[in-house]
Design a protein around this motif. Sequence first.
Motif, short mmCIF file in Angstrom:
data_model
loop_
_atom_site.label_atom_id
_atom_site.label_comp_id
_atom_site.label_asym_id
_atom_site.label_seq_id
_atom_site.Cartn_x
_atom_site.Cartn_y
_atom_site.Cartn_z
N THR A 113 0.81 -1.21 0.00
CA THR A 113 0.00 0.00 0.00
C THR A 113 0.84 1.27 0.00
O THR A 113 0.31 2.36 -0.18
N LYS B 57 -9.30 9.40 6.02
CA LYS B 57 -9.02 8.46 4.95
C LYS B 57 -8.04 9.05 3.94
O LYS B 57 -7.15 8.35 3.44
N SER C 122 -4.64 8.87 5.48
CA SER C 122 -4.14 7.50 5.45
C SER C 122 -3.59 7.15 4.07
O SER C 122 -2.53 6.51 3.95
N ASP C 123 -4.30 7.55 3.01
CA ASP C 123 -3.81 7.30 1.66
C ASP C 123 -2.54 8.08 1.37
O ASP C 123 -1.64 7.60 0.67
N HIS D 109 -0.87 3.99 4.17
CA HIS D 109 -1.28 2.98 5.14
C HIS D 109 -2.40 2.13 4.56
O HIS D 109 -3.19 2.59 3.73
N SER D 110 -2.50 0.90 5.04
CA SER D 110 -3.54 -0.01 4.58
C SER D 110 -4.85 0.19 5.33
O SER D 110 -5.89 -0.28 4.89
N SER D 111 -4.81 0.89 6.47
CA SER D 111 -6.01 1.08 7.28
C SER D 111 -5.93 2.42 7.97
O SER D 111 -4.85 2.87 8.39
N ILE D 112 -7.09 3.06 8.14
CA ILE D 112 -7.12 4.33 8.86
C ILE D 112 -6.92 4.11 10.36
O ILE D 112 -6.62 5.06 11.09
N VAL D 113 -7.09 2.86 10.82
CA VAL D 113 -6.87 2.58 12.25
C VAL D 113 -5.41 2.82 12.61
O VAL D 113 -5.09 3.42 13.64
#
Length: 396
Positions: free
Chosen positions: A206, A294, A297-298, A302-306
Amino acid sequence: MTVGEWLRLWVAGKARLAPSTRASYTEHISVYIGPMLGNIPLTELSIRDLNDFYAALARRRTRFRGSTLTPGTVTRVHATLRAGLNAALRRGLIEWNPAREAEPPRRHRPRAVVWTEDLVAHWRTTGERPSVAVWTATQTAMFLAAVAEDRMYAAFHLIALRGLRRGEAVGLRWCDLDLDRGLCFITHQVQRRAGQILLGPPKTPTSVRAVALDRTTVKVLKAHRRRQENECRACGTVPSGFVFTRIDGQPLAPEYLYRRFVKLVAKHDLPPIRLHDLRHGAASLALQAGVDLKVVSDQLGHSSIVLTADTYVSVLPALAMDAAEATARLVAEAGQRAPGAKRVTQRKPNPPDPSGRGKRRRRSPRRPVPTGPSIPTRNTARSKIGFAATGKEVTA
């Protein structure tokens, strides 16, 4: 077969390992696992052996200022050992994996702390500093203004605003940039392994992403390209195609960018942070600017916003203050709408009259009282009943 023999054979047989992962496995086996567990037969390794091993690692001193190994390092060593024993289990060399039942120390992700004025004053007095810290928007602007004439200014500007990793910034090539459309394509990273500078894929799948560039960053990169061309022309060399290079145009080692950053921070007397903390700060500043989580995160790959929310986003004081005021305003408005609450309304004042006589209140004309015969109403029947009973007319 001993534990050490199997782990070395296991790493040598994994052909599809990333160079950084192979180097990490080799270091864990040769430095930590081999000296303490390497001579134990593979079939006799027990949970007690592993728990004693993890406890000894937690007490082990490092060569840097005599500090002990961090829980993160012990956790990564445990992950290497568990992966190797899982491979032995699949091969039928052991009947069970004791690393699954062992108890390594838990790793707690450090949360980034914002360098507020009070924290800066405490650091200047005691020298105590958080392990992970980020600058405010003002402190970031002060740093970028102070290093505007440095050769690596464009790299620091790009990391501070767009959140690139160190290896991603050093591995950036001019063919990865589209300055006309304001785009930066992250497809590679640079790492130093065994004294060599290697160009490889990013950290995770990612991490391959397109990063939007603002107009200011585009101008900074264009100025950096002109400067790089002038330096190579003066040295009589040909640029290597990388964006951030040495004076002769050859690729940089990621460690150089880190060391340069630390020197500049100390030179300009700013609160100390790591170069990677500029990436933390980029996420926090984007959140403060109102960017969706989001999107952040992109931007970071990252693969997840967590992961973004848990590790890389620090709530800055200005954003926290806005949230506190919004919450208090919501409760106050709900209180005014509650039953029995005293409502306070403010009447808008009348505009001043230029004549000075004031504005008279306009009264509506009175309606004329109707005369003549009465109009039949709904109570006409009741009126006739009353007349028959009493002999008197009852007004409806």
